[in-house]
Enzyme design. Structure first.
Site, PDB file in Angstrom:
ATOM      1  N   LYS A  78      35.143  25.113  28.082  1.00 43.25           N
ATOM      2  CA  LYS A  78      34.284  25.494  29.190  1.00 43.25           C
ATOM      3  C   LYS A  78      32.877  25.577  28.825  1.00 43.25           C
ATOM      4  O   LYS A  78      32.636  26.133  27.827  1.00 43.25           O
ATOM      5  CB  LYS A  78      34.611  27.035  29.618  1.00 43.25           C
ATOM      6  CG  LYS A  78      34.267  27.287  31.063  1.00 43.25           C
ATOM      7  CD  LYS A  78      35.083  28.670  31.453  1.00 43.25           C
ATOM      8  CE  LYS A  78      34.233  29.416  32.795  1.00 43.25           C
ATOM      9  NZ  LYS A  78      35.028  30.408  33.353  1.00 43.25           N
ATOM     10  N   SER A 153      36.559  30.578  37.841  1.00 41.38           N
ATOM     11  CA  SER A 153      35.399  29.924  37.640  1.00 41.38           C
ATOM     12  C   SER A 153      35.607  28.633  36.816  1.00 41.38           C
ATOM     13  O   SER A 153      34.804  27.867  36.499  1.00 41.38           O
ATOM     14  CB  SER A 153      34.193  30.631  37.173  1.00 41.38           C
ATOM     15  OG  SER A 153      34.732  31.296  35.877  1.00 41.38           O
ATOM     16  N   SER A 177      39.446  34.180  36.418  1.00 42.88           N
ATOM     17  CA  SER A 177      38.921  32.641  36.175  1.00 42.88           C
ATOM     18  C   SER A 177      39.629  31.644  35.473  1.00 42.88           C
ATOM     19  O   SER A 177      39.562  30.672  35.345  1.00 42.88           O
ATOM     20  CB  SER A 177      37.509  32.607  35.763  1.00 42.88           C
ATOM     21  OG  SER A 177      36.739  32.963  36.987  1.00 42.88           O
TER      22      SER A 177
HETATM   23  N1  GLN Z   1      36.541  34.979  40.998  1.00 42.26           N
HETATM   24  C1  GLN Z   1      35.949  36.197  40.490  1.00 42.26           C
HETATM   25  C2  GLN Z   1      34.379  36.377  40.670  1.00 42.26           C
HETATM   26  O1  GLN Z   1      33.917  35.591  41.297  1.00 42.26           O
HETATM   27  C3  GLN Z   1      36.351  36.056  38.875  1.00 42.26           C
HETATM   28  C4  GLN Z   1      35.442  35.310  38.145  1.00 42.26           C
HETATM   29  C5  GLN Z   1      35.792  35.467  36.974  1.00 42.26           C
HETATM   30  O2  GLN Z   1      37.028  35.631  36.355  1.00 42.26           O
HETATM   31  N2  GLN Z   1      35.126  34.889  35.782  1.00 42.26           N
HETATM   32  O3  GLN Z   1      33.923  37.251  39.737  1.00 42.26           O
END
Ligand code: GLN
Length: 486
Positions: A78, A153, A177
């Site tokens: 990532k 994400s 995410s």
């Molecule tokens: N979807 C969540 C957010 O927007 C979690 C994101 C994540 O785990 N990095 O913050």
């Protein structure tokens, strides 16, 4: 079986037998990426030359009888993990020109074990999002339906593993995410216990919640990678000094007698009926393997999303203050003075969702509102953690849905932050409480994958991995490959 369809474990065996070399394997996956990535936009950077050089080194090491646990095996990182000499953007214009002078600990550990990095995957900007649509580099498409989101994400990582670009990819999980994109792409996503894997060199979003993990196609592969990534790191002050078990040693053990908690609140409102049915079928499979189910209560579950959206923005507003146009990252041209440099660099460098979070965070931390919002959220966070503690007094694993619905269409939720935020209703609790959790593919709804969410007690990665593995021994959802990527 064709190379791209094999898991990490199967590929490791093939390399060991000499069926193919790492260079051959790497070349074939790079060709797939070149042929198909346009459809998905899963990468920010493809590191073909570096990958082939690493593969050649791995082949040499093998020939001389050396090489680590992952020698010659391809993975994807990532783009939140710092990689020395290779661009690390975190999905943002702010870091579009950033070349890290050092490797994240996770990157270093996987490289030391011999892994070959094919590239850096696309992601929501600074890991803020659930659909990959906040990326400066454009959305990633779901291999199961190109009009749908692969989740976020870590959407570039999940799409890549689902499309068979690589058997495994790293991800990070602050509120879901790793697990949410895994669920939406039919892959396995593991978020370890907070502190189990080093955060050093992983660009910070919300430091008390962020945790590195992996996306794979089997629980066995996740166990194998976790064994390499887990462990104490003195460069991360929140890293925990506890021995790393051999996660593969117990993965084949029976789950007979395992107490599986079913959360009363999980199957209430908000859950797509068919998703709920697939998850219930999966729980029945666990029962058929000798597990017993116990109903548990997480009475504060519905407070987890609002709590997260105070704590995470607060920490993000602090973490992202370092992007000021001075030391690194995007810098506005011809500033009039220092204030203008700060304002325009940040104004130009960050996207809308990141700005929304920074503003929310600065607000909840401000003198007049700190007690009312931030402190209150911290208290509720403790209540949620206590709920899990009580539940784990009676069960070994909590099983439920990973997401309320299967993959949604790109564009459908991007203008409605609250609906987007609710995607993480089932995953956020594990982050607030610091618990290990994973998503395992458990079927399809309208040809789109659905995930089973397994949460464990602190440092009980072995238990959830074993549970996931035993489930995958009985089912073959994870072997299904999207038609266009066979
Ligand atoms: N979807 C969540 C957010 O927007 C979690 C994101 C994540 O785990 N990095 O913050």
């Amino acid at each position: 079986m064709e190379l791209h369809l094999q898991t990490l474990t199967e590929l490791a065996a093939g390399l060991e037998r000499g069926d193919f070399t790492s260079v051959e394997l790497t070349e074939s996956l790079l060709q797939r990426i070149a042929a198909h990535n346009d459809k998905l936009n899963a990468f920010v950077t493809i590191t073909g030359d570096e990958a082939l050089a690493a593969a050649a080194r791995a082949d040499e090491a093998r020939a001389s009888g050396s090489g680590g646990a992952l020698n010659g095996l391809p993975i994807i990182h990532k783009d939140i993990f710092c990689t020395r000499g290779i661009k690390t953007t975190c999905g943002s214009k702010m870091l579009d020109n950033f070349i890290s002078p050092y490797d994240a600990t996770v990157v270093e550990e996987l490289a030391d074990a011999g892994a070959v990095v094919l590239g850096k995957s696309n992601m929501d900007e600074f890991a803020m999002g659930s659909s990959n649509e906040t990326s400066f580099f454009g959305p990633v498409h779901n291999p199961w339906d190109l009009e749908c989101s692969p989740g976020g994400s870590s959407g570039g990582s999940s799409a890549s593993v689902a499309a068979r670009f690589a058997p495994a990819a790293t991800g990070t999980d602050t509120g879901g995410s790793i697990r949410q994109p895994a669920s939406l792409t039919g892959t396995v996503g593991l978020k370890p216990t907070y502190g189990r894997v080093s955060r050093y060199g992983m660009i910070a979003f919300a430091s008390s919640l962020d945790q590195a993990g992996v996306i794979t196609r089997s629980s066995e592969d996740a166990a194998c990678l976790l064994g390499v990534m887990a462990g104490f790191d003195e460069r991360d002050s929140t890293s925990i000094d506890q021995p790393v078990p051999d996660y593969l040693a117990s993965i084949g053990d029976s789950i007979k007698g395992l107490r599986v908690g079913i959360v009363r609140q999980h199957f209430d409102k908000g859950l797509d009926e068919q998703c709920g049915a697939r998850v219930k079928d999966a729980i029945a499979v666990l029962e058929s393997l000798g597990a017993t189910t116990v109903e548990v209560d997480l009475p504060n579950l519905d407070l987890s999303v609002p709590t997260y959206y105070v704590v995470a923005p607060a920490e993000c507003s602090s973490n992202l203050s370092r992007f000021d146009g001075v030391r690194f990252g995007h810098r506005a041209e011809n500033p009039e003075d220092l204030l203008d440099l700060y304002c325009r660099s940040r104004g130009e460098g960050f996207g809308d969702e990141v700005k929304r979070r920074i503003m929310t965070g600065a607000y909840v931390l401000s003198a007049g509102y700190y007690d009312a919002y931030y402190l209150k959220a911290q208290r509720v966070r403790q209540l949620i953690a206590d709920d899990f503690k009580h539940a784990f007094a009676n069960v070994d694993v909590i099983a439920g849905p990973t997401t309320p619905t299967p993959a949604f269409k790109l564009g459908d939720k991007v203008d409605d932050p609250i609906t987007m935020y609710l995607n993480d209703i089932y995953t956020i609790g594990a982050n607030l409480a610091g618990l290990p959790a994973m998503s395992v593919p458990c079927g399809f709804v309208n040809d789109l994958p659905v995930g089973l969410h397994l949460v464990g007690a602190h440092f009980a990665e072995e238990t959830i991995l074993r549970c996931g593995h035993q489930y995958q021994q009985q089912t073959d959802w994870h072997t299904a490959c999207p038609e266009a990527f066979k």
